[in-house]
Design an enzyme around this catalytic site. Structure first.
Site, PDB file in Angstrom:
ATOM      1  N   ARG A  66      -0.143   9.630  -0.030  1.00 27.37           N
ATOM      2  CA  ARG A  66      -1.390  10.204  -0.544  1.00 27.37           C
ATOM      3  C   ARG A  66      -1.287  11.691  -0.828  1.00 27.37           C
ATOM      4  O   ARG A  66      -1.837  12.170  -1.818  1.00 27.37           O
ATOM      5  CB  ARG A  66      -2.512   9.964   0.458  1.00 27.37           C
ATOM      6  CG  ARG A  66      -2.911   8.529   0.455  1.00 27.37           C
ATOM      7  CD  ARG A  66      -4.097   8.269   1.324  1.00 27.37           C
ATOM      8  NE  ARG A  66      -4.434   6.856   1.157  1.00 27.37           N
ATOM      9  CZ  ARG A  66      -5.291   6.197   1.915  1.00 27.37           C
ATOM     10  NH1 ARG A  66      -5.903   6.829   2.888  1.00 27.37           N
ATOM     11  NH2 ARG A  66      -5.531   4.934   1.688  1.00 27.37           N
ATOM     12  N   HIS A 102      -7.844  12.100  -0.502  1.00 31.50           N
ATOM     13  CA  HIS A 102      -7.487  10.832  -1.129  1.00 31.50           C
ATOM     14  C   HIS A 102      -7.330  11.098  -2.620  1.00 31.50           C
ATOM     15  O   HIS A 102      -8.168  11.778  -3.214  1.00 31.50           O
ATOM     16  CB  HIS A 102      -8.580   9.793  -0.872  1.00 31.50           C
ATOM     17  CG  HIS A 102      -8.160   8.398  -1.198  1.00 31.50           C
ATOM     18  ND1 HIS A 102      -7.973   7.980  -2.487  1.00 31.50           N
ATOM     19  CD2 HIS A 102      -7.896   7.329  -0.410  1.00 31.50           C
ATOM     20  CE1 HIS A 102      -7.602   6.697  -2.473  1.00 31.50           C
ATOM     21  NE2 HIS A 102      -7.552   6.287  -1.224  1.00 31.50           N
ATOM     22  N   GLU A 140      -7.319   2.569  -2.724  1.00 34.97           N
ATOM     23  CA  GLU A 140      -5.910   2.571  -3.087  1.00 34.97           C
ATOM     24  C   GLU A 140      -5.464   1.176  -3.517  1.00 34.97           C
ATOM     25  O   GLU A 140      -4.453   1.011  -4.197  1.00 34.97           O
ATOM     26  CB  GLU A 140      -5.096   3.037  -1.867  1.00 34.97           C
ATOM     27  CG  GLU A 140      -3.649   3.289  -2.148  1.00 34.97           C
ATOM     28  CD  GLU A 140      -2.991   4.087  -1.033  1.00 34.97           C
ATOM     29  OE1 GLU A 140      -3.621   5.021  -0.503  1.00 34.97           O
ATOM     30  OE2 GLU A 140      -1.846   3.778  -0.692  1.00 34.97           O
ATOM     31  N   HIS A 196     -11.029  12.837   2.534  1.00 31.58           N
ATOM     32  CA  HIS A 196     -11.084  11.455   2.974  1.00 31.58           C
ATOM     33  C   HIS A 196     -10.951  11.273   4.477  1.00 31.58           C
ATOM     34  O   HIS A 196     -11.617  10.442   5.072  1.00 31.58           O
ATOM     35  CB  HIS A 196      -9.956  10.714   2.275  1.00 31.58           C
ATOM     36  CG  HIS A 196     -10.005   9.233   2.425  1.00 31.58           C
ATOM     37  ND1 HIS A 196     -11.128   8.517   2.106  1.00 31.58           N
ATOM     38  CD2 HIS A 196      -9.094   8.341   2.854  1.00 31.58           C
ATOM     39  CE1 HIS A 196     -10.890   7.239   2.330  1.00 31.58           C
ATOM     40  NE2 HIS A 196      -9.681   7.104   2.800  1.00 31.58           N
ATOM     41  N   ARG A 245      -1.826  10.614   6.765  1.00 30.17           N
ATOM     42  CA  ARG A 245      -2.084   9.250   7.247  1.00 30.17           C
ATOM     43  C   ARG A 245      -1.741   8.240   6.166  1.00 30.17           C
ATOM     44  O   ARG A 245      -2.111   8.407   5.012  1.00 30.17           O
ATOM     45  CB  ARG A 245      -3.560   9.081   7.619  1.00 30.17           C
ATOM     46  CG  ARG A 245      -3.914   7.666   8.001  1.00 30.17           C
ATOM     47  CD  ARG A 245      -5.393   7.520   8.295  1.00 30.17           C
ATOM     48  NE  ARG A 245      -6.214   7.631   7.107  1.00 30.17           N
ATOM     49  CZ  ARG A 245      -6.709   6.584   6.433  1.00 30.17           C
ATOM     50  NH1 ARG A 245      -6.471   5.364   6.852  1.00 30.17           N
ATOM     51  NH2 ARG A 245      -7.451   6.765   5.371  1.00 30.17           N
ATOM     52  N   PHE A 276       0.860  -1.180   0.000  1.00 29.04           N
ATOM     53  CA  PHE A 276       0.000   0.000   0.000  1.00 29.04           C
ATOM     54  C   PHE A 276       0.894   1.227   0.000  1.00 29.04           C
ATOM     55  O   PHE A 276       2.050   1.149   0.419  1.00 29.04           O
ATOM     56  CB  PHE A 276      -0.897  -0.009   1.243  1.00 29.04           C
ATOM     57  CG  PHE A 276      -2.360   0.198   0.956  1.00 29.04           C
ATOM     58  CD1 PHE A 276      -3.043  -0.674   0.116  1.00 29.04           C
ATOM     59  CD2 PHE A 276      -3.061   1.250   1.524  1.00 29.04           C
ATOM     60  CE1 PHE A 276      -4.400  -0.503  -0.137  1.00 29.04           C
ATOM     61  CE2 PHE A 276      -4.421   1.429   1.275  1.00 29.04           C
ATOM     62  CZ  PHE A 276      -5.087   0.546   0.437  1.00 29.04           C
ATOM     63  N   GLN A 335      -6.854  15.036   4.982  1.00 30.53           N
ATOM     64  CA  GLN A 335      -6.329  14.208   3.899  1.00 30.53           C
ATOM     65  C   GLN A 335      -7.247  14.190   2.685  1.00 30.53           C
ATOM     66  O   GLN A 335      -8.442  13.913   2.814  1.00 30.53           O
ATOM     67  CB  GLN A 335      -6.133  12.768   4.391  1.00 30.53           C
ATOM     68  CG  GLN A 335      -5.628  11.837   3.294  1.00 30.53           C
ATOM     69  CD  GLN A 335      -5.112  10.532   3.860  1.00 30.53           C
ATOM     70  OE1 GLN A 335      -5.880   9.688   4.330  1.00 30.53           O
ATOM     71  NE2 GLN A 335      -3.804  10.363   3.863  1.00 30.53           N
ATOM     72  N   LEU A 393     -15.216   6.890  -3.054  1.00 30.18           N
ATOM     73  CA  LEU A 393     -13.821   6.444  -3.060  1.00 30.18           C
ATOM     74  C   LEU A 393     -13.537   5.311  -4.033  1.00 30.18           C
ATOM     75  O   LEU A 393     -14.317   4.386  -4.185  1.00 30.18           O
ATOM     76  CB  LEU A 393     -13.410   5.983  -1.664  1.00 30.18           C
ATOM     77  CG  LEU A 393     -11.895   5.816  -1.544  1.00 30.18           C
ATOM     78  CD1 LEU A 393     -11.228   7.161  -1.369  1.00 30.18           C
ATOM     79  CD2 LEU A 393     -11.529   4.884  -0.428  1.00 30.18           C
TER      80      LEU A 393
END
Ligand SMILES: Cc1cc2nc3c(=O)[nH]c(=O)nc-3n(C[C@H](O)[C@H](O)[C@H](O)COP(=O)(O)OP(=O)(O)OC[C@H]3O[C@@H](n4cnc5c(N)ncnc54)[C@H](O)[C@@H]3O)c2cc1C
Ligand code: SF4
Ligand code: SF4
Ligand code: FES
Lengths: 252, 596
Positions: free
Chosen positions: B300, B252, B269, B365, B400, B135, B250, B266
């Site tokens: 991100r 995304h 990811e 996000h 994050r 990730f 954040q 969304l």
């Protein structure tokens, strides 16, 4: 309510209004909402709340088909409002609450009984202790995996004629799916057969398959959960329906 | 036939009566953090009550897709807590609290294993252990997952544990205020509205754990659900608690853009984790420019800014997006590895991602900032008030990492439950002052008394549009000031809101309360963003484009002083030298050189 002279395409919704405490006031109200690309029924309901009548009650949360809150009957068919494009339908769209559950207000029903049913299903009980790393394989995971997609929208409960008619006797398709997800967990140690036969009322289900047609998560409820669960019961007790089903389909 | 069994008392909008109940530990929120807290508090013998705004099992956490990060080292044996710790701090741009990050990285594996023992069914490795996928910005393959429905499985598993224990819960119940004992200043109760009936409820308690999630709904384009209106931030602030790093929102990188009805939804990811490639309208793989080493799996903030730049500089699609392409994986693998994404595009946009490219643009996000807490116990500066999960601050710093939130909510949900159950043992039940209670009842019922008030739906839209326009991915002083001014005007209008109809399940009433909370959240976000005069992590300022370690290795605290909102700057707590060594690893330094 209708804005005349507005050339934009419109959607007409016929929405159930009513109160659980006083069913004499049940009625339908018609609203015209401007159409937007990709609009779903929940968008239209929100439009009504913000522009025409803020007292219209509806339940929702994720608006992404993930939480299973926005269940309703749309043109008589159980669907998620957030996942149903208005463009699917030609004319007027009728939106009503799920009819298998007691009405609270407008589109909102009381689904609390479902949590009580869930409590009664014998919980996951591991067959190995938790002091070491469990080893099992992807193929062991697959069987139960399908059932874990359930978002508890209760649409299958809504369509099931047995749930509608014998609510107290049959736990309903959602909970057979839940039992199956536990039974097919590779590390579970319980046998839920006697629960399924004696308390869950599995015998009431006559495999009409209506439930699997409405599942927004595409869970093959009857074929993959209910019939195998019935077969588990048959291993110990004889169920004529499964016998007939096997005869007809040739499946074992 | 329609059932007629249900009876429902109707509350006159002006009815100020209330019921009273009590418990030791009140847990506000039943996402992963709240449910894990409830299990711990209950198991430790505290009289526990769990409340949430939506139905039980529907919390925002169900939407999490990609996975849960924990250094189990099932695939990459080199992984361990120290590297997870350092990834978290480095990518958080050094704003994280080191002790919180340490507890997190050490305990995440235990919490994942516990979830497996509770019955969650993770994907497996060849040798039968929990599978881990790569990730963005994690050094090793570290995200444990359940297909692309990790959050749903997490919630259902914890929900089963809550039901199995028969832990008392009240769903569709909204907390509007935290009461404190006038003499001691410690938590003594909360006011709740039962959404299904409109009834008011005073809950007397010794401790409260806020686990109310984030505030994504203050932005027009967001992946967050209805309940993410930042209630916890507002509840805590009004009770006198300190907030921290509120400017850190954040974005995304990959939200859906088309059709309008799904804008912001969304795209996990995991699509990039499984090999998805970002290209601009000219077909260029633009991440080669911005982060040649990590490419599409960069952090991100980096990917979001890169996409933003491509679109701003005219290399976006006609819909104002870039492309995300996964077709090369083949239809079968796409359906196996990313089934939810496959259906999401098919059902919401009529696009078959095995045959067509996706169009994506950044979406709001996650809130990295939140309530300031003590690392080990999650306690705030108010006695008896705890916070865990997205609403709390300290772990994620300026950015994050994907997957870190699901482990965060379990690690600190448990710790908050534990600490609260300890705290109540030596704490008497405090008083709820009559005037505090009647004042709050008046406040929340006001929209029903108003005849000429503003429409809360309009105000909500205005808030969301203002934040999107002035407090977005790239900020500057002028825009932020305009945003603050506009939020100020909305705040004035929100003093007179109007709700119509009965109290039960009334969306305009719910939105009135959301507006009050959102206005407060926005003010904190903008004032903090104005305070931080540099670019760091998710906070990018075009007028201060550089990261400035000499002046801004600080956390920005928001709190009340004489009824006014103020900001204070405090240095990030210094970590012991042996931890410093962990975050200066060679390869991390090498990466950072390459990232623009
Ligand atoms: C689409 C999406 C995908 C994601 N994927 C991942 C991922 O793959 N990995 C990862 O680590 N993270 C992921 N995240 C982030 C992660 O899901 C969230 O940060 C996390 O679930 C937050 O959990 P929580 O328990 O803190 O709060 P939430 O799950 O947001 O729960 C909040 C709870 O508080 C309740 N509540 C709120 N206000 C009140 C009030 N006033 N009164 C009473 N109750 C209230 C709500 O009803 C709810 O029960 C994702 C987020 C989104 C949106
Ligand atoms: S197949 Fe069984 S459970 Fe499903 S709708 Fe028919 S009777 Fe109900
Ligand atoms: S099985 Fe399908 S229809 Fe039934 S509750 Fe679950 S998701 Fe809904
Ligand atoms: S709102 Fe969550 S499924 Fe429709």
């Amino acid at each position: 309510m209708e804005k005349s002279g507005n050339q934009r395409k419109q959607v007409t919704l016929r929405i159930f209004r009513g109160l659980g405490s006083d069913r004499s006031k049940d009625r339908y109200e018609v609203f015209n909402v401007p159409y937007e690309d990709g609009m779903v029924v929940l968008n239209a309901v929100h439009y009504i709340q913000s522009h025409f009548d803020s007292s219209l009650s509806a339940r929702w949360n994720c608006k992404a088909g993930r939480c299973g809150s926005c269940s309703a009957e749309i043109n008589g068919f159980p669907r998620l409002m957030c996942k149903t494009p208005v463009a699917m339908f030609g004319g007027e769209i009728t939106v009503e609450p799920m009819r298998a559950f007691p009405l609270l207000r407008d589109l909102v029903t009381d689904v609390q009984d479902n949590y009580e049913i869930a409590k009664n299903i014998p919980a996951f009980t591991p067959k190995e202790s938790t002091d070491h790393t469990w080893i099992f394989f992807q193929r062991d995971v697959e069987k139960s995996r399908e059932f874990r997609k359930c978002i508890e929208c209760f649409l299958c409960q809504d369509i099931c004629h047995v749930v509608r008619e014998h609510k107290a006797d049959y736990i309903g398709p959602r909970f057979v799916v839940k039992a199956a997800s536990l039974d097919m967990h590779p590390m579970d140690s319980l046998n839920r057969s006697s629960f399924m036969k004696n308390s869950a009322g599995l015998g009431y289900c006559n495999i009409t398959k209506c439930c699997q047609e409405v599942c927004p998560e595409h869970i093959i409820i009857t074929d993959n959960a209910i019939i195998p669960e019935k077969e588990r019961v048959v291993d110990r007790n004889y169920d004529p329906l499964v016998w007939i089903y096997r005869k007809i389909t040739g499946k074992s | 036939m329609w059932s007629t069994t249900s009876s429902q008392k109707q509350f006159d909008p002006a009815d100020e009566s209330y019921e009273t109940t009590s418990c030791d530990v009140l847990i506000v929120g039943a996402g992963g953090a709240g449910m894990r807290a409830a299990i711990e508090s209950f198991d430790k013998g505290a009289k526990t009550l769990l409340v949430c705004k939506s139905l039980l099992g529907k919390a925002h956490t169900v939407m999490a897709e990609g996975g849960i990060a924990a250094a189990l080292a099932n695939i990459d044996p080199q992984d361990n807590w120290k590297i997870h710790f350092s990834d978290t701090i480095v990518e958080g741009q050094q704003l994280s609290n080191w002790r919180i990050a340490e507890i997190f990285a050490k305990e995440a594996p235990e919490r994942v294993m516990e979830l497996e023992y509770y019955g969650a069914l993770f994907d497996r490795t060849e040798d039968g252990k929990i599978m881990q996928r790569p990730f963005g910005a994690h050094s090793y393959r570290r995200l444990c997952y359940i297909g692309d429905r990790t959050g749903l499985e997490l919630i259902r598993t914890l929900e089963d544990q809550v039901l199995k224990r028969n832990i008392p819960y009240m769903d569709e119940t909204e907390i509007t205020w935290i009461f404190k004992d006038p003499a001691t200043g410690a938590v003594s109760g909360a006011l709740a509205i039962k959404i299904t009936t409109g009834e008011l409820l005073l809950i007397k308690c010794k401790a409260i754990i806020l686990a109310t999630g984030g505030c994504g709904k203050v932005y027009a384009v967001t992946s967050n659900s209805w309940e993410s209106t930042g209630d916890g931030i507002a509840l805590a602030y009004r009770a006198g608690a300190e907030l921290m790093d509120m400017e850190m929102i954040q974005f995304h990188p990959t939200g859906m853009i088309y059709p309008a009805g799904v804008r912001g939804m969304l795209i996990t990811e995991a699509v990039r984790g499984e090999g998805g490639i970002l290209t601009n309208a000219k077909g260029e793989r633009f991440m080669e420019k911005y982060d040649p080493k990590r490419l599409d799996l960069s952090a991100r903030d980096v990917v979001s800014r890169s996409i933003y730049t491509e679109i701003q500089e005219g290399r976006g699609t006609p819909n104002g997006a870039v492309y995300l392409d996964i077709r090369h994986l083949g239809a079968e693998r796409i359906k196996e590895k990313l089934p939810s994404m496959y259906y999401q595009f098919l059902e919401f946009a009529g696009i078959d991602i095995t045959k067509q490219k996706m169009e994506v643009a950044p979406t709001v996000h996650y809130q990295m900032g939140g309530i300031r807490v003590v690392p080990d116990t999650c306690e705030t500066n108010i006695h008896g008030l705890f916070a865990a999960g997205e609403v709390a601050c300290g772990l994620h710093g300026g950015n994050r990492l994907g997957g870190n939130s699901l482990s965060d909510i379990l690690v600190f949900g448990r710790r908050a439950g534990l600490a609260a159950s300890e705290y109540i043992k030596n704490t008497p039940q405090g008083e709820v002052a009559g005037q505090d209670l009647s004042g709050e009842i008046k406040r929340i019922l006001a929209p029903f008394k108003s005849l000429n008030g503003a429409n809360p739906f309009d105000l909500k839209d205005r808030i969301a549009a203002t934040m999107w326009k002035y407090v977005g991915i790239v900020r500057n002083e002028i825009d932020l000031r305009k945003g603050l001014e506009e939020i100020g005007l909305i705040k004035l209008d929100s003093k007179n809101l109007q709700a119509k109809g009965a109290r039960a399940f009334n969306q305009s009433w719910a939105d009135s309360m959301a507006v009050w909370n959102m206005v407060l959240d926005c003010e904190a976000i903008i004032r903090s963003a104005l305070t931080r005069k540099e670019s760091r992590g998710a906070h990018t300022r075009s007028d201060y484009p550089k990261k400035d370690d000499a002046n801004w290795m600080v956390n920005i605290i928001t709190k009340q002083k004489d009824g006014q909102m103020i900001q204070e700057v405090v240095p990030v707590p210094k970590m012991p030298p042996e931890y410093e060594a962990l975050i200066n690893r060679e390869e991390i330094l090498a990466w950072k050189k390459n990232v623009k």
